[in-house]
Scaffold this motif. Structure first.
Motif, mmCIF file in Angstrom:
data_model
loop_
_atom_site.group_PDB
_atom_site.id
_atom_site.type_symbol
_atom_site.label_atom_id
_atom_site.label_comp_id
_atom_site.label_asym_id
_atom_site.label_seq_id
_atom_site.Cartn_x
_atom_site.Cartn_y
_atom_site.Cartn_z
ATOM 1 N N GLY A 82 0.743 -1.214 -0.041
ATOM 2 C CA GLY A 82 -0.063 0.059 -0.247
ATOM 3 C C GLY A 82 0.778 1.264 0.056
ATOM 4 O O GLY A 82 2.081 1.089 -0.169
ATOM 5 N N HIS A 83 0.181 2.626 0.116
ATOM 6 C CA HIS A 83 1.255 3.613 0.115
ATOM 7 C C HIS A 83 0.748 4.636 1.349
ATOM 8 O O HIS A 83 -0.515 4.464 1.646
ATOM 9 C CB HIS A 83 1.188 4.316 -1.049
ATOM 10 C CG HIS A 83 -0.032 5.038 -1.718
ATOM 11 N ND1 HIS A 83 -0.473 6.291 -1.277
ATOM 12 C CD2 HIS A 83 -0.991 4.599 -2.306
ATOM 13 C CE1 HIS A 83 -1.563 6.421 -2.020
ATOM 14 N NE2 HIS A 83 -2.111 5.411 -2.512
ATOM 15 N N THR A 84 1.504 5.052 2.049
ATOM 16 C CA THR A 84 1.358 6.004 2.984
ATOM 17 C C THR A 84 1.199 7.428 2.764
ATOM 18 O O THR A 84 0.614 8.165 3.542
ATOM 19 C CB THR A 84 2.546 5.814 4.038
ATOM 20 O OG1 THR A 84 3.862 6.333 3.216
ATOM 21 C CG2 THR A 84 2.908 4.414 4.534
ATOM 22 N N LEU A 229 -8.098 8.699 2.963
ATOM 23 C CA LEU A 229 -8.742 7.621 2.684
ATOM 24 C C LEU A 229 -7.815 6.566 1.697
ATOM 25 O O LEU A 229 -7.508 5.266 1.821
ATOM 26 C CB LEU A 229 -10.249 7.260 2.433
ATOM 27 C CG LEU A 229 -11.039 7.728 3.607
ATOM 28 C CD1 LEU A 229 -12.431 7.771 3.034
ATOM 29 C CD2 LEU A 229 -11.008 6.874 4.759
ATOM 30 N N ASP A 230 -7.711 7.269 0.393
ATOM 31 C CA ASP A 230 -6.465 7.059 -0.582
ATOM 32 C C ASP A 230 -5.152 7.264 0.287
ATOM 33 O O ASP A 230 -4.836 8.548 -0.093
ATOM 34 C CB ASP A 230 -6.707 7.489 -1.752
ATOM 35 C CG ASP A 230 -5.708 7.203 -2.723
ATOM 36 O OD1 ASP A 230 -4.831 6.460 -2.515
ATOM 37 O OD2 ASP A 230 -5.507 7.888 -4.017
ATOM 38 N N ASN A 231 -4.256 6.651 0.947
ATOM 39 C CA ASN A 231 -4.485 5.199 0.926
ATOM 40 C C ASN A 231 -4.424 4.598 2.331
ATOM 41 O O ASN A 231 -3.959 3.339 2.341
ATOM 42 C CB ASN A 231 -3.446 4.410 0.085
ATOM 43 C CG ASN A 231 -4.065 3.187 -0.308
ATOM 44 O OD1 ASN A 231 -4.682 2.452 -0.036
ATOM 45 N ND2 ASN A 231 -2.731 2.373 -0.720
ATOM 46 N N GLN A 232 -5.043 5.567 3.358
ATOM 47 C CA GLN A 232 -5.026 5.201 4.790
ATOM 48 C C GLN A 232 -5.855 3.990 4.932
ATOM 49 O O GLN A 232 -5.794 3.136 6.058
ATOM 50 C CB GLN A 232 -4.968 6.099 5.525
ATOM 51 C CG GLN A 232 -3.596 7.051 5.671
ATOM 52 C CD GLN A 232 -3.524 8.140 6.663
ATOM 53 O OE1 GLN A 232 -4.271 8.051 7.721
ATOM 54 N NE2 GLN A 232 -2.915 9.240 6.444
ATOM 55 N N HIS A 261 5.684 8.194 -1.136
ATOM 56 C CA HIS A 261 5.775 8.609 -2.413
ATOM 57 C C HIS A 261 5.285 7.994 -3.576
ATOM 58 O O HIS A 261 5.432 8.229 -4.686
ATOM 59 C CB HIS A 261 7.429 8.730 -2.658
ATOM 60 C CG HIS A 261 8.141 9.555 -1.769
ATOM 61 N ND1 HIS A 261 9.564 9.405 -1.664
ATOM 62 C CD2 HIS A 261 7.683 10.706 -1.212
ATOM 63 C CE1 HIS A 261 9.756 10.404 -0.744
ATOM 64 N NE2 HIS A 261 8.934 11.204 -0.556
ATOM 65 N N GLU A 262 3.920 7.231 -3.461
ATOM 66 C CA GLU A 262 3.327 6.654 -4.565
ATOM 67 C C GLU A 262 2.666 7.759 -5.376
ATOM 68 O O GLU A 262 2.484 7.677 -6.755
ATOM 69 C CB GLU A 262 2.149 5.520 -3.977
ATOM 70 C CG GLU A 262 1.620 4.849 -5.283
ATOM 71 C CD GLU A 262 0.211 5.640 -5.736
ATOM 72 O OE1 GLU A 262 0.106 5.032 -6.717
ATOM 73 O OE2 GLU A 262 -0.109 6.455 -5.321
ATOM 74 N N GLU A 263 2.222 8.616 -4.902
ATOM 75 C CA GLU A 263 1.604 9.909 -5.607
ATOM 76 C C GLU A 263 2.311 10.843 -6.238
ATOM 77 O O GLU A 263 1.946 11.582 -6.982
ATOM 78 C CB GLU A 263 0.699 10.798 -4.241
ATOM 79 C CG GLU A 263 -0.414 10.157 -3.479
ATOM 80 C CD GLU A 263 -1.525 9.565 -4.270
ATOM 81 O OE1 GLU A 263 -1.546 9.813 -5.403
ATOM 82 O OE2 GLU A 263 -2.444 9.009 -3.667
ATOM 83 N N VAL A 264 3.751 10.687 -6.137
ATOM 84 C CA VAL A 264 4.573 11.364 -7.077
ATOM 85 C C VAL A 264 5.479 10.420 -7.851
ATOM 86 O O VAL A 264 6.429 10.844 -8.348
ATOM 87 C CB VAL A 264 5.189 12.369 -6.231
ATOM 88 C CG1 VAL A 264 4.344 13.582 -5.813
ATOM 89 C CG2 VAL A 264 6.269 11.716 -5.225
ATOM 90 N N GLY A 307 -2.705 -2.937 -2.557
ATOM 91 C CA GLY A 307 -3.939 -2.495 -2.032
ATOM 92 C C GLY A 307 -3.904 -0.750 -2.131
ATOM 93 O O GLY A 307 -2.911 -0.418 -1.794
ATOM 94 N N ASP A 308 -4.847 -0.187 -3.044
ATOM 95 C CA ASP A 308 -5.080 1.175 -3.320
ATOM 96 C C ASP A 308 -6.654 1.298 -3.422
ATOM 97 O O ASP A 308 -7.282 0.623 -3.907
ATOM 98 C CB ASP A 308 -4.084 1.518 -4.401
ATOM 99 C CG ASP A 308 -3.820 3.026 -4.349
ATOM 100 O OD1 ASP A 308 -4.434 3.716 -3.228
ATOM 101 O OD2 ASP A 308 -2.937 3.427 -4.877
ATOM 102 N N MET A 309 -6.955 2.365 -2.913
ATOM 103 C CA MET A 309 -8.471 2.504 -3.112
ATOM 104 C C MET A 309 -9.139 2.644 -4.478
ATOM 105 O O MET A 309 -8.298 2.749 -5.528
ATOM 106 C CB MET A 309 -8.780 3.852 -2.274
ATOM 107 C CG MET A 309 -8.485 3.940 -0.928
ATOM 108 S SD MET A 309 -9.365 2.412 0.053
ATOM 109 C CE MET A 309 -10.731 3.310 0.592
#
Ligand code: ZN
Length: 428
Positions: A82-84, A229-232, A261-264, A307-309
């Protein structure tokens, strides 16, 4: 109905409110793991040979695992990824600005933030600072839950023809934090909050967070309204799943891998493109006395659930969704498939997750993006190509992805966690 993982909507709210930044996600997860007997390892130390429950933190990323599985020899891994991180507004290097008699803090977007959703909210600040102590450095977490920042929207009367305004990430997302023309120092304020001298703060990763508490909402409390929530949503469900998995060990080594750093784009020392997961998996095998051959054999039998929303079908925009793949909130976890491999799911991975859902008694939904809209991606294709692991992309359904405030189903919290727990403990 009590679930195997004890994951609840209110538990998710508490998790999210405790975790305004990736660093705080790691802190929150680490505290839960420690309570369950997990021991923190450092990458600079030798690792214990004894079976046990372990985790390590690299910046805003965390990997946790248990070698108390019931197998012998080189057990395969079952991995939930997942990502934080979440999109938000972050503090620039020279943050102190003044304009028209206002004191401003210079901010810029991180990742694909929906900028409109950050306007007119009471914002706190969190992250970490690098502090000089003599000739050494210490990383210190920082968190201010006072509403000191605000990005005000333009009055409707000042917009052209009262239309929505186009937000410019350079000019329109700076935050007000005071009035007047006297010099102020935002970093000086934060240094004071951290109990250190301003000139000792040599580096920072600081970000804003919405201070409105997360809440269970809807007529019958069937929804969760929360930031990040994405992605907690996955960080929480994955943690509950790992805690359940170590109580009833299967034949695989359960692993939880949460990346910053998934979002970037994931390309950093601790993102999904880094050596983090490979290095941890290899060291798990080496610490138990195995060699490179054993490591490669273990990998060959392993499976990863990324896992990701996922996008629930939006009631006001049903046309934006693939009509034959309607996704309902509280309808169970979502298997995500993309023919251009924006998601890593293949038939083998899909089968592994569908089987886990069946074993957990959880309904499963199947998602494909509209073929005429560009599809987002996840860490799935990255970890699959970095490790060679069979991978499946999954998630829980939500609306308003990348808004400062998102919405998911309350029942999906336990569905998602239970499915991930079953995935972590495959039974023959
Ligand atoms: Zn995500």
């Amino acid at each position: 109905m009590p679930t195997m993982t004890d994951a609840t909507a209110s538990g998710l709210c508490a998790f999210v409110d405790a975790s305004p930044s990736p660093f705080h996600v790691c802190e929150t997860v680490a505290a839960e793991l420690t309570e369950a007997g997990f021991v923190e390892l450092r990458e600079t130390d030798g690792w214990p040979t004894a079976p046990g429950r372990y985790y390590l933190v690299r910046g805003g990323s965390l990997v946790a695992w248990s070698t108390e599985e019931s197998g012998h020899g080189e057990s395969p891994f079952r991995i939930v990824g997942g990502h934080t991180d979440s999109p938000n507004l972050r503090v620039k290097q020279h943050p102190d600005l003044r304009s028209a008699g206002w004191q401003l803090v210079g901010l810029e977007p991180y990742g694909g933030a929906w900028l409109n959703s950050w306007l007119d909210r009471d914002l706190g600040i969190s992250g970490r600072i690098s502090v000089r102590v003599g000739n050494t450095l210490q990383q210190k977490l920082i968190r201010v839950d006072r509403p000191i920042l605000r990005v005000p929207q333009l009055a409707i009367h000042l917009s052209e023809e009262r239309k929505g305004v186009q937000l410019d990430p350079q000019r329109h997302v700076n935050a007000i934090w005071g009035v007047g023309n006297s010099p102020t120092s935002f970093l000086g304020y934060l240094a004071g909050q951290a109990g250190v001298a301003e000139d000792a703060v040599l580096g920072w990763e600081l970000m804003t967070h919405d201070l409105a508490p997360s809440a269970v909402v809807g007529l019958h409390d069937e929804l969760v309204s929360a930031p990040r929530l994405d992605n907690q949503g996955t960080c929480y469900a994955g943690t509950r799943a790992l805690l359940a998995a170590v109580e009833e060990p299967g034949e695989a080594i359960p692993v939880l891998a949460l990346f910053d750093h998934e979002e970037v784009g994931s390309m950093s020392d601790r993102g999904a493109f880094s050596d983090l997961l490979n290095s941890v998996l290899e060291r798990i095998v080496l610490a138990r006395g195995g060699g490179r051959e054993d490591f490669l054999r273990a990998l060959a039998g392993s499976v990863c659930a990324s896992g990701d929303m996922a996008h629930a079908t939006h009631p006001n925009y049903p046309d934006r969704h693939e009509p034959a793949h309607r996704i309902e909130v509280n309808g169970g976890p979502v298997l995500k498939v993309n023919q251009n491999l924006r998601y890593a799911t293949d038939a083998a991975g899909a089968g592994a997750f569908a089987l886990a859902c069946d074993q957990a008694g959880v309904p499963l939904q199947r998602y494909v993006h509209r073929a005429d809209l560009p599809c987002g991606s996840t860490i799935g294709p990255i970890t699959a190509s970095r490790t060679g692991l069979s991978t499946v992309d999954v998630g829980a359904p939500q609306l308003a992805m990348h808004s400062a405030r998102e919405l998911m189903g309350a029942a999906d919290v336990a569905y998602y966690a239970d499915a991930l727990a079953a995935f972590l403990t495959p039974v023959e």
